[in-house]
Write a protein that holds these residues in place. Structure first.
Motif, PDB file in Angstrom:
ATOM      1  N   SER A 297       0.812  -1.218   0.000  1.00  0.00           N
ATOM      2  CA  SER A 297       0.000   0.000   0.000  1.00  0.00           C
ATOM      3  C   SER A 297       0.847   1.270   0.000  1.00  0.00           C
ATOM      4  CB  SER A 297      -0.935  -0.001   1.213  1.00  0.00           C
ATOM      5  OG  SER A 297      -0.198   0.133   2.422  1.00  0.00           O
ATOM      6  N   LYS A 298       2.097   1.179   0.442  1.00  0.00           N
ATOM      7  CA  LYS A 298       2.966   2.359   0.466  1.00  0.00           C
ATOM      8  C   LYS A 298       3.391   2.789  -0.930  1.00  0.00           C
ATOM      9  CE  LYS A 298       4.996   1.286   4.995  1.00  0.00           C
ATOM     10  NZ  LYS A 298       6.261   0.976   5.713  1.00  0.00           N
ATOM     11  N   GLN A 299       3.406   1.843  -1.874  1.00  0.00           N
ATOM     12  CA  GLN A 299       3.775   2.117  -3.259  1.00  0.00           C
ATOM     13  C   GLN A 299       5.169   2.747  -3.379  1.00  0.00           C
ATOM     14  OE1 GLN A 299       1.736   1.454  -6.306  1.00  0.00           O
ATOM     15  NE2 GLN A 299       1.173   0.032  -4.665  1.00  0.00           N
ATOM     16  N   ARG A 300       6.087   2.307  -2.564  1.00  0.00           N
ATOM     17  CA  ARG A 300       7.460   2.779  -2.687  1.00  0.00           C
ATOM     18  C   ARG A 300       8.110   2.148  -3.916  1.00  0.00           C
ATOM     19  NH1 ARG A 300       9.303   1.958   3.649  1.00  0.00           N
ATOM     20  NH2 ARG A 300       8.284   3.816   4.494  1.00  0.00           N
ATOM     21  N   PRO A 301       9.137   2.783  -4.478  1.00  0.00           N
ATOM     22  CA  PRO A 301       9.831   2.177  -5.626  1.00  0.00           C
ATOM     23  C   PRO A 301      10.533   0.891  -5.224  1.00  0.00           C
ATOM     24  CG  PRO A 301      11.028   4.095  -4.824  1.00  0.00           C
ATOM     25  CD  PRO A 301       9.707   4.092  -4.106  1.00  0.00           C
ATOM     26  N   LEU A 302      10.734   0.033  -6.182  1.00  0.00           N
ATOM     27  CA  LEU A 302      11.392  -1.239  -5.906  1.00  0.00           C
ATOM     28  C   LEU A 302      12.861  -1.045  -5.577  1.00  0.00           C
ATOM     29  CD1 LEU A 302       9.879  -3.394  -8.788  1.00  0.00           C
ATOM     30  CD2 LEU A 302       9.057  -3.131  -6.448  1.00  0.00           C
ATOM     31  N   TYR A 303      13.469  -0.026  -6.132  1.00  0.00           N
ATOM     32  CA  TYR A 303      14.885   0.251  -5.941  1.00  0.00           C
ATOM     33  C   TYR A 303      15.162   1.696  -6.329  1.00  0.00           C
ATOM     34  CZ  TYR A 303      14.714  -0.512 -10.978  1.00  0.00           C
ATOM     35  OH  TYR A 303      14.364  -0.441 -12.302  1.00  0.00           O
TER      36      TYR A 303
END
Length: 339
Positions: A297-303
């Motif tokens: 749910s945070k939708q942070r980038p994978l890297y």
């Protein structure tokens, strides 16, 4: 003759000693492939040794070598995803940096790709340099997840594989944060075939995956591709409740008919501890899945990329991956969701 492009992707963490030994083997294999334009992309997953310096030296000595440095250690799955994202055309071959996956087998992978297979994966028949405990636990894990998951996950199969361009493109659309690449490779489908091989011991150094990391990796794989544990917790709760109801009825009936005293403290504590343990196990399973939903749910980038130096490409020095433009001069970028 049509020239096909093949990019070798190698994610590394603290492999400064292994890479100089691996590079000549990769170069020799690519030079021997007819009709194939070979590229190599090394990904530094936040190494704390001289891995990045070694990668830069390899890129300086060979124009077909590209190097990608992440801003910190994101884990092997994220680092591998980053390397795949930066392959813009052609097929891709994935290898480990420690030399356990023999690059000399690449021509056999390419031959099967040319026969029309999109996912050619290496299946380990022999695993040198690993303890009996590691081999047995790995074998058990693949058998368990193979039964729990509806997605085909071949047994004794790691990341050593070749993906066709369309399989690579489909894989690039999967941007979940908790990544179990072996399951994602199977999820995209297409034609796939196994290539049995003998996995060698590491060329140098020690494995970065201890038993604790492997245990967490197994949990990641099971919870990412199966909800069977949740269903099993439900069935266990129903069975426990049924047994408790029958036992309670028997205790009451026995006391009413025969006047036997109800069992005391030891029996009560045993029942309470048993039921409490079952409840905690169920809550723990729910927490594992809930925690993954929270991270998604945070939708942070994978890297996050620190530096990117692309291999020499005659037609272009700019790469477009996932809707972003990346040049060859270390532009910072992120692994964001593909629209």
């Amino acid at each position: 003759m049509t020239i096909e492009r093949l990019t070798l992707v190698i994610a590394a963490h603290n492999e400064a000693l292994a890479l100089p030994l691996l590079q000549p083997r990769l170069r020799a294999v690519l030079d021997g492939l007819e009709g194939v334009e070979g590229r190599i992309v090394y990904v530094d997953d936040g190494s704390t040794d001289a891995t990045w310096q070694v990668m830069q030296e390899l890129a300086s000595a060979d124009s077909c070598v590209g190097v990608l440095r992440l801003s910190r250690n994101f884990g092997k799955e994220a680092a591998l995803t980053a390397g795949l994202d930066f392959v813009d055309t052609g097929a891709v071959m994935i290898l480990d940096a420690d030399g356990q996956d023999p690059p000399e087998l690449i021509p056999e992978f390419v031959a099967l790709w040319r026969q029309g297979y999109d996912n050619v994966y290496g299946t380990r028949q022999v695993r040198d340099g690993e303890s009996w405990l590691k081999r047995s636990t790995a074998s058990a894990f693949y058998r368990v997840i193979g039964r729990l998951s509806r997605i085909p996950i071949p047994a004794d199969t790691g990341d050593f594989r070749l993906l066709s361009p369309r399989a690579l493109q489909a894989l690039g659309q999967l941007r979940e944060r908790h990544r179990f690449m072996k399951g994602l490779f199977g999820w995209v489908g297409f034609r796939r075939v196994a290539l049995p091989y003998h996995r060698h011991a590491r060329m140098v150094g020690d494995s970065k995956f201890g038993l604790w990391k492997l245990w967490n990796f197994a949990l990641e794989g099971i919870t990412s591709f199966s909800t069977v544990p949740l269903r099993a917790a439900t069935y266990l709760g129903m069975a426990t409740a049924g047994v408790a109801f029958l036992f309670g009825g028997w205790v009451v009936l026995k006391a009413a008919l025969y006047g036997d005293r109800v069992a005391g403290y030891p029996t009560m504590m045993a029942v309470i501890l048993f039921l409490g343990g079952v409840q905690l196990i169920a809550l723990g399973l729910i927490g594992e899945y809930l925690g993954r939903l929270y991270e998604e749910s945070k939708q942070r980038p994978l890297y996050v990329v620190d530096t990117w130096h692309a291999p020499f490409v005659a037609d272009s020095g700019v790469h477009h991956i996932g809707g972003e433009q990346r040049d060859d001069h270390g532009t910072t970028a992120v692994g964001r969701q593909v629209p």
